[in-house]
Scaffold this motif. Structure first.
Motif, mmCIF file in Angstrom:
data_model
loop_
_atom_site.group_PDB
_atom_site.id
_atom_site.type_symbol
_atom_site.label_atom_id
_atom_site.label_comp_id
_atom_site.label_asym_id
_atom_site.label_seq_id
_atom_site.Cartn_x
_atom_site.Cartn_y
_atom_site.Cartn_z
ATOM 1 N N ARG A 2 0.838 -1.198 0.000
ATOM 2 C CA ARG A 2 0.000 0.000 0.000
ATOM 3 C C ARG A 2 0.871 1.246 0.000
ATOM 4 O O ARG A 2 1.954 1.278 0.586
ATOM 5 C CB ARG A 2 -0.909 0.015 1.215
ATOM 6 C CG ARG A 2 -2.022 -1.041 1.166
ATOM 7 C CD ARG A 2 -3.071 -0.726 2.188
ATOM 8 N NE ARG A 2 -3.660 0.590 1.922
ATOM 9 C CZ ARG A 2 -4.397 1.259 2.804
ATOM 10 N NH1 ARG A 2 -4.604 0.767 4.003
ATOM 11 N NH2 ARG A 2 -4.924 2.430 2.489
ATOM 12 N N PRO A 3 0.388 2.316 -0.658
ATOM 13 C CA PRO A 3 1.184 3.548 -0.695
ATOM 14 C C PRO A 3 1.372 4.143 0.692
ATOM 15 O O PRO A 3 0.440 4.177 1.503
ATOM 16 C CB PRO A 3 0.350 4.478 -1.586
ATOM 17 C CG PRO A 3 -0.573 3.585 -2.346
ATOM 18 C CD PRO A 3 -0.846 2.408 -1.449
ATOM 19 N N LEU A 4 2.581 4.604 0.956
ATOM 20 C CA LEU A 4 2.856 5.376 2.155
ATOM 21 C C LEU A 4 2.464 6.827 1.901
ATOM 22 O O LEU A 4 2.415 7.286 0.753
ATOM 23 C CB LEU A 4 4.340 5.288 2.518
ATOM 24 C CG LEU A 4 4.911 3.884 2.747
ATOM 25 C CD1 LEU A 4 6.430 3.957 2.896
ATOM 26 C CD2 LEU A 4 4.270 3.234 3.950
ATOM 27 N N LEU A 5 2.187 7.559 2.973
ATOM 28 C CA LEU A 5 1.858 8.972 2.815
ATOM 29 C C LEU A 5 3.012 9.709 2.141
ATOM 30 O O LEU A 5 2.789 10.614 1.328
ATOM 31 C CB LEU A 5 1.538 9.604 4.171
ATOM 32 C CG LEU A 5 1.130 11.079 4.140
ATOM 33 C CD1 LEU A 5 -0.093 11.298 3.250
ATOM 34 C CD2 LEU A 5 0.855 11.590 5.553
ATOM 35 N N SER A 6 4.234 9.310 2.428
ATOM 36 C CA SER A 6 5.389 9.954 1.796
ATOM 37 C C SER A 6 5.400 9.737 0.289
ATOM 38 O O SER A 6 5.816 10.617 -0.474
ATOM 39 C CB SER A 6 6.687 9.425 2.409
ATOM 40 O OG SER A 6 6.790 8.010 2.243
#
Length: 247
Positions: A2-6
């Motif tokens: 899943r994508p990280l916020l960064s």
């Protein structure tokens, strides 16, 4: 993965390792979002893409807007060709490396050359449509679209309220609006395209009427409720980069 916020925030930076292929403006955008079952979306996605979720929910959007000043990098806008209307049905996905982007089920357009170019060069599912939009003196936008070969006309009537804000990272609005990658399915496999623009100036919307028939046209059941999230934007300037194979 899943994508990280960064990862989500980093995509707002202008890419320095890719050539620019196109310039354009997006204006008077309306985002109508419905929360959806992630499993129902996942089964429609090609291998290599995973539905992106916020608090366990997937989202599908109908987005009508105007495209203005469309031109290749080294050419000026051309009257009668560079301005047209678009309305898309979109959802949100990420690839195996966690790169978040947009997956389009369809994109209606009233400019034949734009349809051909997007289908041929970007492998996007553009559809010919008869479309019209007008804005009254009080800012009310009347927007109509009828896909070629279909009897139904979708109609929207909305006004963007005064004042804008930027979406805060980590919020639902950021998840929905701040997308800088698109994915498409080409004969040679999945492709990824990048766009760059300033963060969306988001505006509250006075929504008088709306239509969800794009769900039917793309094989989804019609929503049985009003949109779960509504937001708009007066627009922004966009830079487009070439498609690349996923790596």
């Amino acid at each position: 993965m899943r994508p990280l916020l960064s990862q989500r925030t980093a995509l707002r930076d202008r890419p320095l390792d890719q050539p620019v292929v196109m310039h354009q403006r997006w204006e008077d955008l309306l985002f109508l979002h419905w929360a959806w079952d992630p499993a129902e979306i996942q089964k429609r996605l090609p291998p290599g893409l995973t539905v992106d979720t916020f608090d366990g929910k997937a989202w599908i959007a109908i987005v009508p807007f105007a495209m203005r000043g469309i031109r290749p990098r080294f050419c000026p806008p051309v009257p009668g060709i560079s301005d047209f209307l678009e309305m898309n049905l979109r959802t949100y996905v990420h690839d195996d490396q966690g790169r978040p982007g947009v997956w389009f089920d369809s994109l209606e357009c009233d400019q034949s050359l734009a349809v051909w170019t997007a289908r041929t060069l970007f492998h996007l599912p553009y559809q010919h449509a008869k479309m019209a939009a007008s804005k009254s003196s009080d800012g009310m936008i009347h927007y109509r679209s009828q896909r070629r070969g279909d009897a139904h006309t979708s109609e929207f009537c909305y006004r963007l309220k005064a004042g804008t804000r930027m979406a805060e990272p980590g919020t639902l609005e950021f998840f929905l609006a701040e997308r800088y990658l698109l994915f498409s399915q080409s004969p040679g496999g999945l492709r990824m395209g990048r766009v760059h623009h300033s963060p969306y100036p988001l505006a509250e919307v006075e929504l008088e009427s709306w239509d969800a028939d794009l769900f039917r046209l793309n094989g989804y059941p019609l929503p049985t409720r009003a949109p779960d999230h509504v937001i708009g934007s007066p627009g922004l300037v966009v830079t487009v980069y070439p498609l690349q194979a996923l790596s």
